[in-house]
Scaffold this motif. Structure first.
Motif, PDB file in Angstrom:
ATOM      1  N   TRP A 171       0.819  -1.207   0.000  1.00  0.00           N
ATOM      2  CA  TRP A 171       0.000   0.000   0.000  1.00  0.00           C
ATOM      3  C   TRP A 171       0.856   1.261   0.000  1.00  0.00           C
ATOM      4  CZ3 TRP A 171      -4.114  -1.971  -1.615  1.00  0.00           C
ATOM      5  CH2 TRP A 171      -4.529  -3.219  -1.175  1.00  0.00           C
ATOM      6  N   ILE A 172       2.071   1.158   0.537  1.00  0.00           N
ATOM      7  CA  ILE A 172       3.004   2.285   0.441  1.00  0.00           C
ATOM      8  C   ILE A 172       3.411   2.503  -1.010  1.00  0.00           C
ATOM      9  CG2 ILE A 172       5.366   3.003   0.981  1.00  0.00           C
ATOM     10  CD1 ILE A 172       4.969   1.813   3.751  1.00  0.00           C
ATOM     11  N   VAL A 173       3.694   1.428  -1.731  1.00  0.00           N
ATOM     12  CA  VAL A 173       4.045   1.541  -3.149  1.00  0.00           C
ATOM     13  C   VAL A 173       2.864   2.093  -3.943  1.00  0.00           C
ATOM     14  CG1 VAL A 173       4.787   0.263  -5.196  1.00  0.00           C
ATOM     15  CG2 VAL A 173       5.737  -0.321  -2.967  1.00  0.00           C
ATOM     16  N   VAL A 174       1.653   1.667  -3.610  1.00  0.00           N
ATOM     17  CA  VAL A 174       0.457   2.213  -4.263  1.00  0.00           C
ATOM     18  C   VAL A 174       0.347   3.713  -4.009  1.00  0.00           C
ATOM     19  CG1 VAL A 174      -2.068   2.221  -4.253  1.00  0.00           C
ATOM     20  CG2 VAL A 174      -0.837   0.056  -4.253  1.00  0.00           C
ATOM     21  N   GLY A 175       0.547   4.123  -2.752  1.00  0.00           N
ATOM     22  CA  GLY A 175       0.452   5.539  -2.412  1.00  0.00           C
ATOM     23  C   GLY A 175       1.491   6.381  -3.132  1.00  0.00           C
ATOM     24  N   ILE A 176       2.715   5.866  -3.227  1.00  0.00           N
ATOM     25  CA  ILE A 176       3.765   6.606  -3.930  1.00  0.00           C
ATOM     26  C   ILE A 176       3.436   6.720  -5.416  1.00  0.00           C
ATOM     27  CG2 ILE A 176       6.198   6.565  -4.582  1.00  0.00           C
ATOM     28  CD1 ILE A 176       6.766   5.152  -1.934  1.00  0.00           C
ATOM     29  N   SER A 177       2.942   5.638  -5.999  1.00  0.00           N
ATOM     30  CA  SER A 177       2.581   5.655  -7.413  1.00  0.00           C
ATOM     31  C   SER A 177       1.452   6.647  -7.686  1.00  0.00           C
ATOM     32  CB  SER A 177       2.171   4.248  -7.864  1.00  0.00           C
ATOM     33  OG  SER A 177       1.779   4.237  -9.211  1.00  0.00           O
ATOM     34  N   VAL A 178       0.454   6.676  -6.807  1.00  0.00           N
ATOM     35  CA  VAL A 178      -0.656   7.626  -6.967  1.00  0.00           C
ATOM     36  C   VAL A 178      -0.145   9.054  -6.836  1.00  0.00           C
ATOM     37  CG1 VAL A 178      -2.802   8.455  -5.919  1.00  0.00           C
ATOM     38  CG2 VAL A 178      -2.428   5.998  -6.243  1.00  0.00           C
ATOM     39  N   TRP A 179       0.673   9.300  -5.828  1.00  0.00           N
ATOM     40  CA  TRP A 179       1.241  10.641  -5.628  1.00  0.00           C
ATOM     41  C   TRP A 179       2.016  11.099  -6.852  1.00  0.00           C
ATOM     42  CZ3 TRP A 179       6.501  11.856  -5.499  1.00  0.00           C
ATOM     43  CH2 TRP A 179       6.806  13.162  -5.117  1.00  0.00           C
ATOM     44  N   SER A 180       2.749  10.185  -7.458  1.00  0.00           N
ATOM     45  CA  SER A 180       3.584  10.538  -8.601  1.00  0.00           C
ATOM     46  C   SER A 180       2.763  10.856  -9.846  1.00  0.00           C
ATOM     47  CB  SER A 180       4.563   9.398  -8.906  1.00  0.00           C
ATOM     48  OG  SER A 180       5.295   9.646 -10.075  1.00  0.00           O
ATOM     49  N   GLY A 181       1.721  10.084 -10.112  1.00  0.00           N
ATOM     50  CA  GLY A 181       0.992  10.237 -11.377  1.00  0.00           C
ATOM     51  C   GLY A 181      -0.315  10.985 -11.298  1.00  0.00           C
ATOM     52  N   LEU A 182      -0.707  11.432 -10.093  1.00  0.00           N
ATOM     53  CA  LEU A 182      -2.019  12.064  -9.935  1.00  0.00           C
ATOM     54  C   LEU A 182      -2.153  13.339 -10.756  1.00  0.00           C
ATOM     55  CD1 LEU A 182      -4.775  12.221  -8.577  1.00  0.00           C
ATOM     56  CD2 LEU A 182      -3.677  13.368  -6.626  1.00  0.00           C
ATOM     57  N   GLY A 183      -1.170  14.215 -10.693  1.00  0.00           N
ATOM     58  CA  GLY A 183      -1.266  15.488 -11.397  1.00  0.00           C
ATOM     59  C   GLY A 183      -1.376  15.318 -12.896  1.00  0.00           C
ATOM     60  N   TYR A 184      -0.568  14.432 -13.464  1.00  0.00           N
ATOM     61  CA  TYR A 184      -0.602  14.197 -14.909  1.00  0.00           C
ATOM     62  C   TYR A 184      -1.951  13.626 -15.330  1.00  0.00           C
ATOM     63  CZ  TYR A 184       0.591  12.161 -19.439  1.00  0.00           C
ATOM     64  OH  TYR A 184       0.609  11.814 -20.766  1.00  0.00           O
ATOM     65  N   THR A 185      -2.452  12.645 -14.584  1.00  0.00           N
ATOM     66  CA  THR A 185      -3.746  12.051 -14.910  1.00  0.00           C
ATOM     67  C   THR A 185      -4.869  13.073 -14.797  1.00  0.00           C
ATOM     68  OG1 THR A 185      -2.945   9.933 -14.042  1.00  0.00           O
ATOM     69  CG2 THR A 185      -5.312  10.156 -14.359  1.00  0.00           C
ATOM     70  N   ALA A 186      -4.830  13.903 -13.761  1.00  0.00           N
ATOM     71  CA  ALA A 186      -5.854  14.925 -13.586  1.00  0.00           C
ATOM     72  C   ALA A 186      -5.838  15.927 -14.731  1.00  0.00           C
ATOM     73  CB  ALA A 186      -5.660  15.639 -12.253  1.00  0.00           C
ATOM     74  N   LEU A 187      -4.655  16.296 -15.208  1.00  0.00           N
ATOM     75  CA  LEU A 187      -4.568  17.244 -16.322  1.00  0.00           C
ATOM     76  C   LEU A 187      -5.098  16.636 -17.613  1.00  0.00           C
ATOM     77  CD1 LEU A 187      -1.150  19.009 -15.681  1.00  0.00           C
ATOM     78  CD2 LEU A 187      -3.433  19.980 -15.458  1.00  0.00           C
ATOM     79  N   LEU A 188      -4.888  15.344 -17.832  1.00  0.00           N
ATOM     80  CA  LEU A 188      -5.466  14.687 -19.007  1.00  0.00           C
ATOM     81  C   LEU A 188      -6.993  14.736 -18.955  1.00  0.00           C
ATOM     82  CD1 LEU A 188      -3.259  11.479 -19.501  1.00  0.00           C
ATOM     83  CD2 LEU A 188      -3.315  13.513 -20.937  1.00  0.00           C
ATOM     84  N   LEU A 189      -7.549  14.426 -17.787  1.00  0.00           N
ATOM     85  CA  LEU A 189      -9.007  14.465 -17.645  1.00  0.00           C
ATOM     86  C   LEU A 189      -9.531  15.892 -17.742  1.00  0.00           C
ATOM     87  CD1 LEU A 189      -9.372  11.872 -14.743  1.00  0.00           C
ATOM     88  CD2 LEU A 189      -9.895  11.518 -17.157  1.00  0.00           C
ATOM     89  N   TYR A 190      -8.782  16.827 -17.189  1.00  0.00           N
ATOM     90  CA  TYR A 190      -9.171  18.242 -17.265  1.00  0.00           C
ATOM     91  C   TYR A 190      -9.216  18.706 -18.720  1.00  0.00           C
ATOM     92  CZ  TYR A 190      -8.574  23.323 -16.941  1.00  0.00           C
ATOM     93  OH  TYR A 190      -8.706  24.671 -17.104  1.00  0.00           O
ATOM     94  N   ALA A 191      -8.235  18.276 -19.522  1.00  0.00           N
ATOM     95  CA  ALA A 191      -8.232  18.629 -20.938  1.00  0.00           C
ATOM     96  C   ALA A 191      -9.463  18.073 -21.644  1.00  0.00           C
ATOM     97  CB  ALA A 191      -6.960  18.114 -21.610  1.00  0.00           C
TER      98      ALA A 191
END
Length: 307
Positions: A171-191
């Protein structure tokens, strides 16, 4: 009316298809050549070699010899392959769900609040940091002895949050992965959300629809192609997680986070079983291809309600 006359009328009604001039064809070929060359050298050729190696006993030390389907029979009976796949599937599912929920919420906030460009740019910073650096940074923050974040969590009663805690590691690895890719994914959806006409929201507001209702009835259906792209890319990326595990655990991950990519790496470069590792990689390609096809069909990614 004769058949010949009917065919003649159809030809006359059919719109003329412009033909590319010879100069345009050469220009297109020249512009496409670098990308095509890169695809052949770095994707097609390694794929063909991987399929060939999967049917050999190649071990990096001698010339490969054909063994047929022996590697595939071995992996079917190898419990560690399926254990690694199960761990990877749990990671991918958790990563997808948490990432998608948070990214959709963040994208909706950006759409409604119209955040400044520099604020949106800051969201990309974690994604721009190499995964090796991310693993080293979080490994230090969650170190059992000197980790700042680990000691901070201990001070508020949350104990055991370290890389090497078997109950928390995945779950720590999951949290780090989410933290790393959240902004990029959100910007794709925002676009994708920016493509939704504002008139639709105005009409929904006049009809008395709430923000929540418009989000689920208007926004989500209309950004379906972008949502499908995000799901497919995130799924493939989740199954390819490797550097966070390999670097974060010092080349010796605990069994709870031994994902399939690390198992392939281990078989190829630790045990010198390149043929067997190639067979597992082919299995992973087949699984990802099937999951991608199912996702694309369910999401109807080739259709858009905006067109």
């Amino acid at each position: 009316m004769t058949r010949a006359m009917t065919v003649d009328l159809r030809r006359r009604r059919a719109p003329a298809v412009p033909r590319l001039r010879r100069a345009d064809k050469w220009a297109a070929a020249v512009l496409l050549f670098p990308a095509l060359l890169g695809f052949v050298l770095f994707y097609l050729y390694p794929t063909v070699r991987g399929v060939y190696y999967s049917m050999t006993d190649f071990n990096l030390l001698k010339e490969p010899g054909l063994v047929g389907a022996e590697n595939f029979r071995t992996l079917v009976a190898d419990p560690q392959v399926w254990t690694s796949l199960r761990i990877t599937a749990v990671f991918a599912l958790a990563n997808l769900v948490v990432m998608l929920v948070l990214a959709l919420g963040l994208a909706a906030l950006m759409q409604r609040l119209r955040l400044r460009t520099w604020v949106r740019s800051l969201l990309l910073l974690p994604w721009l940091v190499p995964n090796v650096a991310i693993a080293l940074i979080w490994g230090w923050l969650l170190d059992a002895n000197v980790g700042f974040l680990k000691n901070l969590l201990d001070s508020i009663g949350i104990e055991g949050v370290t890389f090497y805690n078997p109950d928390a590691a995945l779950w720590i690895v999951v949290g780090i992965s989410v933290w790393s890719g959240l902004g990029y994914t959100a910007l794709l959806l925002y676009a994708g959300m920016l493509q939704v006409p504002a008139e639709l929201y105005e009409a929904g507001a006049l009809d008395g629809a709430s923000e929540t209702r418009m989000f689920f009835r208007l926004t989500l259906p209309l950004i379906r192609p972008v949502l499908a792209l995000v799901l497919v890319v995130s799924l493939i990326g989740s199954f390819q997680v490797f550097d966070l595990v390999q670097v974060g655990y010092g080349n010796n991950p605990i069994p709870e986070v031994r994902v399939i990519y690390y198992y392939i790496y281990q078989q190829a470069f630790a045990f010198y079983k390149m043929g067997y590792a190639s067979a597992i990689a082919i299995l992973l390609v087949v699984i990802l291809g099937a999951l991608t096809y199912v996702q694309m069909r369910l999401m109807r990614a080739n259709r858009s309600d905006l067109s």
